[in-house]
Scaffold this active site. Structure first.
Site, short mmCIF file in Angstrom:
data_model
loop_
_atom_site.label_atom_id
_atom_site.label_comp_id
_atom_site.label_asym_id
_atom_site.label_seq_id
_atom_site.Cartn_x
_atom_site.Cartn_y
_atom_site.Cartn_z
N SER A 455 0.95 -1.49 0.10
CA SER A 455 0.17 0.49 0.22
C SER A 455 0.85 1.33 0.01
O SER A 455 1.78 1.16 -0.72
CB SER A 455 -0.81 -0.16 1.22
OG SER A 455 -2.04 0.80 1.03
N HIS A 456 0.65 2.34 1.14
CA HIS A 456 1.66 2.90 1.23
C HIS A 456 2.85 3.04 1.89
O HIS A 456 3.13 4.36 2.19
CB HIS A 456 0.57 4.33 1.72
CG HIS A 456 0.18 3.94 3.42
ND1 HIS A 456 -0.62 3.14 3.26
CD2 HIS A 456 0.39 4.64 4.30
CE1 HIS A 456 -1.33 2.72 4.87
NE2 HIS A 456 -0.45 3.62 5.38
N LYS A 465 -4.39 -8.02 0.64
CA LYS A 465 -5.32 -7.55 1.08
C LYS A 465 -6.16 -8.42 -0.02
O LYS A 465 -5.35 -8.98 -0.48
CB LYS A 465 -5.92 -6.35 0.53
CG LYS A 465 -4.95 -5.00 1.11
CD LYS A 465 -5.55 -3.42 0.31
CE LYS A 465 -4.26 -2.07 0.71
NZ LYS A 465 -4.79 -1.47 0.57
N ASP A 591 -0.64 1.30 -3.93
CA ASP A 591 -1.28 0.95 -4.63
C ASP A 591 -2.55 1.12 -5.81
O ASP A 591 -3.22 0.13 -5.78
CB ASP A 591 -1.70 -0.30 -3.54
CG ASP A 591 -3.09 -0.57 -2.74
OD1 ASP A 591 -2.96 0.71 -2.32
OD2 ASP A 591 -3.28 -1.19 -2.32
N ASP A 593 -5.55 2.73 -4.49
CA ASP A 593 -5.95 2.80 -3.73
C ASP A 593 -7.27 4.06 -3.10
O ASP A 593 -8.14 4.37 -2.45
CB ASP A 593 -7.14 1.42 -3.02
CG ASP A 593 -6.01 1.58 -2.12
OD1 ASP A 593 -5.56 2.40 -1.84
OD2 ASP A 593 -6.24 0.00 -1.46
N GLU A 672 -12.16 8.78 3.37
CA GLU A 672 -12.12 8.29 4.46
C GLU A 672 -10.99 9.43 5.02
O GLU A 672 -10.65 9.86 2.95
CB GLU A 672 -11.10 6.97 5.33
CG GLU A 672 -11.72 5.84 5.41
CD GLU A 672 -11.17 4.29 5.15
OE1 GLU A 672 -10.47 4.53 6.73
OE2 GLU A 672 -10.40 3.38 4.45
N SER A 674 -8.23 9.26 5.33
CA SER A 674 -6.53 9.10 4.79
C SER A 674 -6.56 9.01 3.02
O SER A 674 -5.36 8.20 2.93
CB SER A 674 -7.07 7.30 4.69
OG SER A 674 -7.65 6.30 4.71
#
Length: 810
Positions: A455-456, A465, A591, A593, A672, A674
């Site tokens: 991810s980040h 995931k 990634d 998202d 969110e 984030s």
């Protein structure tokens, strides 16, 4: 006989006389009151409410009609301006004078690139006597209507716009004269404008576009449903003879319809109150005394139980209790054992091949240091555990994807070995972004997937995931996989491996859904992540001029960390937007998202500000729509949603929790702080940074606004960044619980959905345990600097009493 008669009649009279006149009056009063209440509620439900509903429907439809008229007018004006700019090109004038056919063909191709949404673009030569003398040019036109439009343009300085039918299809042409030697014709399918209207209307209304010429009336765009024709709203458009008619849809009517259940419950309550009150007086008419009620017992309070222990001692006792027993699970404060226990607590665990890094099994996914915590043995075991769990649910196929990290191919190989060894078939989709794997689940109708991604996080991290039966695994489901590995509870078999690709299908799906009404110059910062190979192609196909930035997949992330929510990571994008005079900059995480944007003026709005722009568009088009947001978001967001007729719902942080809540509530939009944004309207309800960016550009271009304009329509409060304080994994939940149990905030609203959020009159503060790392996080927002400082100090004072070292970090 006479004696018997004389004795029985007085008995009947005696029984009949048991109800006094007062009691009869009480009974009559009760009946009349009940009848009056029922009649009043019946009038409200069957007369007043339908009238109010009709008024609400007319208001919503009128607002939608006004909104769409403005947008269509601006869209037509923008297309006309773009056409006029092409007509003013000096090269075109030279071309028309020379009558060079090859040069014309080249210019028409450039026109098609300038108008990718058009079905046809033409440069028409005009002879000395007009178009009628140029038979070869006339043959290039579709019908007499286009010929007539061309003749009209020769006598006017403006642009001629008209709709017409050709071979059972409707077209809309824009015609403008360049000079006496030629003219330009740009033709659009009526479906282009229909899609634009549909994007504006959503499910709230349907539209009909009518063109009137003298006594002739043609329907260019037909409405999907006209069940509520009495509420239709008509608006005259800027094109002569064009009228837009807007009809409300059944879903809008249903959303605006009041639920009569509460009304009739209130009616029954009133009836019950009338019956009860009259019954009391009726019973008193018999002269029956009510038994005296015994006085309530005084509560005996042990003073020792009311004494507040020192908070440091309370925290120590809570930690000791957590180690010695399994605490009660609470959604608002997950118990420490719901977080991954530390390795030293697992000494009695069943022996397994290779070390198992237990702390990698987190709340939303599996994540850890790739080369140490996610070694080959662990990854193979994870593959076996996921496959075994899928088989236990009756699933036998699984999709697999990976990001561009250096460790992803190794983890991919180990996972494939584990999944196949448990008897589950694998469809390997190769290198792709996480939302593309989610889309692949929908496309192939296979709800089981593993995405290998960090991810980040920095490049030396990686993880997985996991989805089963179209549900992202989280919480206890992740811990169940860990338990399978510890118990070696694996199925045995031999699955098959096939390869496929989803990239072009994903691009085609978005391009078939999103309408971008004008060409924008955008800078895309892929951060060397998984979107590097797909995002530029996607937005170019949507009609944007794309300037790529760090769009080469590189697992070392040489330019900046793959987290666009950190302001410092957007520095290069801000510079590129300014240097290229771009309309907007878009950044994706590792990634794909999550998404962040940079405006043309260099602003970097937070995700909740971005969500306000998206939410306003959503609820305007879908009155009554539910919008989901996490507990970190600004209090201005729910206020805006309510103001525009929507229903705000605050929920836990975490993409897995949000996706499940989206499915549970039917919310059309979620987000969110984030940067995860979830669209259910026209999409599938998962977080997708690229689709979110496309929908944002659609909103901006259809409304004719820039991102700066959209943000300027919403006020902003003072807020802190997300404050992250490192805390041992086994202490973080206990610290937050102790804080919540010992707070004494006066005149505040408490929310325990995820941690503790305290809403005061002039601001709010949040403390929660991170589900992705050993830390607690805090965030604050207020109307003024003074209020913000006061709330932070209140939190700091209580945190200092629990653990003075933590307060030093605040």
């Amino acid at each position: 006989m006479s004696k018997k008669a004389s004795t029985t009649i007085p008995e009947k009279l005696k029984k009949a006389s048991r109800f006094s006149v007062l009691q009869r009056d009480i009974a009559i009063s009760a009946v009349l009151c009940i009848c009056g209440i029922v009649a009043a509620f019946y009038w409200i439900q069957n007369i007043e409410e339908p009238r109010a509903l009709s008024q609400r429907i007319n208001t919503v439809t009128a607002n939608s009609a006004d909104h769409q008229r403005v947008i269509i007018r601006e869209a037509i004006a923008q297309l006309s301006t773009r056409l006029k700019q092409q007509a003013d090109n000096p090269e075109l004038s030279k071309l028309l004078q020379s009558s060079d056919l090859s040069a014309r063909n080249a210019f028409e191709q450039s026109l098609q690139r300038a108008f990718p949404e058009a079905v046809d673009t033409k440069v028409i030569f005009i002879g000395p006597q007009g178009i009628a003398d140029e038979r070869s040019e006339t043959a290039r036109l579709r019908n007499n209507i286009e010929i007539d439009m061309l003749r009209k343009s020769l006598g006017e300085d403006g642009i001629v716009i008209e709709a017409y039918s050709h071979k059972s299809a409707w077209f809309i042409s824009f015609v403008t004269k360049v000079d006496k030697h030629g003219a330009l014709i740009i033709t659009f399918s009526a479906q282009y404008f229909e899609q634009m209207l549909k994007s504006l209307a959503g499910n709230a209304v349907t539209n009909e576009l009518i063109q009137t010429y003298k006594t002739r009336r043609d329907t260019v765009i037909r409405p999907a449903n006209t069940d509520y024709a009495e509420a239709m709203q008509s608006r005259v458009l800027s094109v002569p003879g064009w009228t837009l008619q807007v009809y409300p849809q059944p879903q809008t009517v249903q959303n605006l319809r009041s639920d009569g259940t509460l009304l009739w419950l209130l009616c029954m309550f009133c009836v019950a109150a009338i019956v009860a009150s009259h019954a009391i007086f009726f019973v008193r008419g018999f002269g029956i005394a009510r038994p005296a009620s015994s006085p309530p017992k005084k509560a005996v309070v042990d003073k020792a139980e009311t004494d507040i222990l020192d908070l440091e001692q309370a925290l120590a006792k809570k930690l000791a209790a957590n180690r010695s027993r399994t605490p009660n699970r609470r959604d608002n404060f997950p118990a420490p054992d719901s977080a991954p226990p530390l390795p030293e607590l697992q000494q009695g665990a069943r022996k397994r091949p290779g070390p198992l890094a237990i702390n990698c099994f987190r709340a939303y996914d599996i994540r850890g240091v790739a080369d140490t915590e996610l070694n080959n043995e662990t990854c193979e075991a994870i593959g076996r555990a996921v496959a075994s769990e899928a088989l236990s649910r009756g699933q036998s196929k699984l999709l697999l994807g990976r990001d561009g990290r250096l460790s992803s191919p190794r983890i991919h190989e180990a996972l494939v070995k584990g999944v196949l060894g448990s008897g589950v078939d694998v469809i390997d989709l190769g290198l792709l972004a996480t939302p593309m794997l989610h889309y692949a689940c929908q496309y192939f109708n296979i709800g089981n997937a593993i995405m290998i991604t960090g991810s980040h996080n920095p490049g030396h991290y990686n993880g997985m995931k996991i989805s089963l039966e179209f549900q992202s695994l989280s919480g206890q489901d992740i811990q169940s996989l860990r338990k399978r590995i510890e118990d070696q509870d694996f199925e045995q078999g031999q699955g098959s491996l096939t390869n496929d690709s989803i990239e072009q299908r994903y691009i085609d799906r978005i391009c078939g859904d999103v309408v971008i009404a004008q060409t924008l110059k955008i800078v895309i910062d892929a951060g060397n992540g998984a979107t590097a190979h797909v995002a530029p192609a996607l937005f170019e196909e949507l009609g944007c001029e794309v300037i790529p930035l760090f769009c080469e997949t590189d697992g070392n992330f040489p330019n900046h960390a793959p987290d666009p929510t950190i302001f410092e990571n957007l520095a290069a994008l801000r510079t590129a937007v300014a240097d290229n005079h771009a309309d907007i900059g878009i950044a994706f995480d590792g990634d794909g998202d999550r998404v962040a944007v940079v405006t043309s003026k260099g602003k970097c709005p937070k995700a909740d500000q971005l969500l306000m722009v998206l939410a306003q568009d959503m609820v305007v088009r879908n009155p009554g729509a539910e919008i989901l947001f996490d507990i970190k978001c600004s209090r201005l967001l729910p206020e805006l949603i309510i103001e525009h007729g929507g229903r705000p719902t605050m929920w836990k942080c975490g993409h897995s929790y949000m996706k499940r809540k989206m499915a549970e509530t039917g919310a059309l939009l979620g987000g969110e702080f984030s940067g995860h944004i979830f669209f259910k309207e026209r999409w599938y309800g998962f977080d997708d940074g690229m689709y979110t960016a496309a929908r944002l550009l659609e909103i901006l271009t259809l409304s004719g606004r820039s991102m700066d304009d959209a943000l300027s329509n919403h006020r902003a409060l003072l807020s802190s960044p997300e404050i992250i304080i490192p805390v041992d994994e086994d202490r973080k939940f206990a610290i937050v619980e102790t804080f919540a149990e010992n707070q004494d905030f006066a005149e505040a609203t408490l929310s325990e959905i995820d941690g503790l959020r305290v809403d005061f009159r002039h601001g709010w503060g949040l403390i929660r345990a991170s589900n992705t790392g050993p830390a607690i996080t805090l965030r604050f927002e207020a109307d003024s600097e003074a209020a913000l400082g006061r709330i932070q100090n209140d939190f700091k004072d209580l945190l200092a009493r629990i653990d003075p070292k933590l307060a030093d970090s605040l």
